[in-house]
Design an enzyme around this catalytic site. Structure first.
Site, short mmCIF file in Angstrom:
data_model
loop_
_atom_site.label_atom_id
_atom_site.label_comp_id
_atom_site.label_asym_id
_atom_site.label_seq_id
_atom_site.Cartn_x
_atom_site.Cartn_y
_atom_site.Cartn_z
N SER A 141 0.81 -1.21 0.00
CA SER A 141 0.00 0.00 0.00
C SER A 141 0.85 1.27 0.00
O SER A 141 1.60 1.52 -0.94
CB SER A 141 -0.95 -0.03 1.20
OG SER A 141 -1.89 1.01 1.14
N ASP A 156 -2.50 6.45 -3.50
CA ASP A 156 -1.36 5.80 -2.87
C ASP A 156 -0.87 4.66 -3.76
O ASP A 156 -1.36 4.47 -4.88
CB ASP A 156 -1.70 5.31 -1.46
CG ASP A 156 -2.66 4.15 -1.45
OD1 ASP A 156 -3.44 4.01 -2.41
OD2 ASP A 156 -2.64 3.35 -0.49
N ASP A 212 -5.92 2.29 -3.43
CA ASP A 212 -7.18 2.06 -2.72
C ASP A 212 -7.54 3.23 -1.80
O ASP A 212 -8.54 3.18 -1.10
CB ASP A 212 -7.15 0.74 -1.94
CG ASP A 212 -6.13 0.73 -0.80
OD1 ASP A 212 -5.31 1.67 -0.71
OD2 ASP A 212 -6.15 -0.24 -0.01
#
Length: 450
Positions: free
Chosen positions: A102, A244, A248
C-alpha cells in the site's frame, strides 16, 4: 499460534519474516487447499501486484504454491487493489490476491486476499490459513501430477477495470473541459488512472507515472498531497487527485490548492447521497479515528456515523451487515457499495467529479462542510505489542488524559496492524492542549515499550 495477518493482510520488509519467498510459497499451498470447493471443476485465483521491485518474488512464489495445490493462476500484473477485487468477481474466481504494501516504502511488501465476492477475508479464515502455514507438521494434500494448476497472463484486465470504473459515472455526463492534476505515486494506477480520466474527456496532468520499482510512494502520492497541490496551481486545474501505491485510497485538492482528507470527502459524498435519498437509514460508516466533526455533521443532517475498528475491511464488514452504502477512513479509503467492495481511490475521485458536474460548482464551493476538531496523531515505534492494560504507567496516563478531556474531546490508543507502531490519537477543542497531552502520552509509551 503465531500471527501473520494484520489489519490489511500480511506486511513487512522484504526478505525478513514474514515477507520471505518460502513463506509465500507455503501461503499459496495453504490458501490453495482451503479455497478449493467440491464439484470437480477447475479452481481459479487472480494474482495482481503494485510496482515494487520485489513483486516478482512473491508473484512467482505464490503462483508456484497455488499451481502445486491444483489451482489455475491468472496473473494481471500491476493493477490497483480494487481492480483485483473486481477482476476476481468478474472472472468468477475462487480467490483474489494482491501483492502490495500500500502506502509503505518500496523496501516493504505485503499479501492480501479477496474472496470470490471481492471482499477481504474475515479474521477466522485468515486464522485458518495462518494455522496451516505455521504448522510444521502440516503437509499439503497435493493433487495428482495431472491435476496441478496452470498459470497464464490476463492481458485485458486493465481494460476491464476501466470499463467498470466508467460505468460508475453517469452516461449523460463527461469531463470535457475539466483539468485534472493526478498523482499516481509511481504505483499500481500509473496506467489505468490517467487512461480512465482521459477517456471520460478530462485533460490530465500526470505525476508519479514512471515507476522504477523503487520510487513507489517516494515523496509523492496521498502521503505527500502538497505535491499534487502545487501541480493544481501550476496547471490551473479544477481538481487534484493523489492516490497511494495500490490506489485504494485518495486525497483530493480543490482548485485553490486546499487539501481534503478522507473525512472531508466522506462528508461531501454523504450530503450528496442524503439529498438524493440514497443513503439507507441515513448512516455513514467511519472508524474510531474519524474526526469528531464528521460525527457531528452527520448528526446535524439527521443521520448517524457508525464507527468501526481501524481498517477498511472492518468498515466494509459493517457496511454489509447494516446495508450502509458509503463508508471510509480519514486516510482516504472510501467505499461505495453501489460500485465496489473495497476502498477505491479513483472511484471516489470520480464520484466527487460527478457531484461537481451535476451541481455546476467548483470543489471549493462544495467542500468545507466539517468543523474539524484539532486532532493530533503520534506514532511511537515499539519492540513488541504488549497489551496496554499490562502497562500500568500507560494505563494511568491514559486515564488521566481521558479525565482532562472528558466532554471536550477523545483519546484513542492502538497498535498498528501493518507496522511496529503504537498510534496515539487525541482530539479536542484546544489544539495546544491536545498536542501537549499527546506528547505526554507518547513520552510515557516510549519509556514503557522501547
Amino acid at each position: 499460534m503465531g500471527k501473520l495477518f494484520g489489519t490489511d493482510g500480511i506486511r513487512g520488509q522484504v526478505n525478513e519474516y514474514p515477507m520471505l519467498p518460502d513463506l509465500a510459497l507455503r501461503l499459496g499451498l495453504a490458501a490453495g487447499t482451503i479455497f478449493q470447493k467440491e464439484g470437480g471443476r477447475r479452481h481459479k485465483v487472480v494474482v495482481g501486484k503494485d510496482t515494487r521491485l520485489s513483486g516478482y518474488i512473491f508473484e512467482t512464489a505464490l503462483t508456484a504454491g497455488f499451481c502445486a495445490a491444483g489451482l489455475d493462476v491468472y496473473q494481471v500484473g500491476p493493477l490497483p487493489t480494487p481492480a483485483i477485487a473486481y477482476i476476481t468477481r468478474n472472472m468468477r474466481a475462487d480467490l483474489g490476491v494482491v501483492i502490495s504494501a500500500s502506502h509503505n516504502p518500496f523496501q516493504d511488501n505485503g499479501i492480501k486476499f479477496f474472496d470470490a465476492d471481492g471482499y477481504k477475508l474475515p479474521d477466522q479464515l485468515e486464522d485458518h490459513i495462518t494455522e496451516l502455514v505455521l504448522d510444521k507438521d502440516w503437509k499439503c494434500p497435493f493433487p495428482p501430477s495431472g491435476a496441478v494448476g496452470r498459470a497464464a497472463r490476463i492481458n485485458d484486465a486493465l481494460g476491464r477495470y476501466i470499463v467498470s470504473i466508467k460505468n460508475s459515472f453517469p452516461e449523460n455526463l463527461d469531463l470535457a473541459g475539466m483539468r485534472v492534476a493526478l498523482d499516481c505515486a509511481n504505483g499500481a494506477a500509473y496506467k489505468v488512472a490517467p487512461l480512465a480520466l482521459e477517456e471520460l474527456g478530462a485533460e490530465v496532468f500526470s505525476l508519479g507515472v514512471n515507476p522504477d520499482g523503487r520510487n513507489i510512494n517516494h515523496l509523492c502520492g496521498s502521503l505527500c498531497p502538497e505535491v499534487v497541490a502545487a501541480q493544481v496551481k501550476t496547471c490551473r486545474a479544477d481538481l487534484g487527485i493523489a492516490l497511494d501505491g495500490d490506489a485504494d485510497r485518495v486525497i483530493l485538492v480543490d482548485e485553490n490548492g486546499k487539501i481534503l482528507n478522507g473525512d472531508q470527502i466522506l462528508a461531501l459524498c454523504a450530503l450528496d447521497l442524503l439529498r438524493r435519498d440514497k443513503l439507507p437509514g441515513r448512516k455513514l460508516a467511519g472508524t474510531v479515528m474519524s474526526n469528531l466533526g464528521l460525527e457531528i455533521f452527520m448528526r446535524e443532517q439527521g443521520g448517524e456515523l457508525v464507527r468501526t475498528p481501524v481498517g477498511d475491511r472492518y468498515v466494509a464488514e459493517a457496511m454489509r451487515e447494516q446495508d450502509i452504502r458509503l463508508g471510509g477512513e480519514q486516510s482516504g479509503h472510501l467505499i461505495f457499495t453501489d460500485y465496489g467492495t473495497t476502498g477505491d481511490g479513483l472511484l471516489a475521485a470520480l464520484q466527487v467529479l460527478r457531484i461537481m458536474r451535476e451541481n455546476g460548482k467548483k470543489l471549493s464551493e462544495l467542500a468545507g462542510l466539517l468543523r474539524e476538531f484539532p486532532q493530533v496523531i503520534i506514532n511511537v515505534p515499539v519492540r513488541k505489542r504488549v497489551p496496554l492494560k499490562q502497562c500500568p504507567a500507560i494505563a494511568d496516563a491514559l486515564a488521566e488524559t481521558e479525565k482532562i478531556l472528558e466532554g471536550r474531546g477523545r483519546v484513542f490508543l492502538r497498535y498498528s496492524g501493518t507496522e511496529p507502531l503504537l498510534r496515539i490519537m487525541l482530539e479536542g477543542d484546544d489544539e495546544n492542549e491536545v498536542r501537549n497531552l499527546a506528547e505526554n502520552l507518547a513520552r510515557t509509551a516510549r519509556e514503557e515499550l522501547l
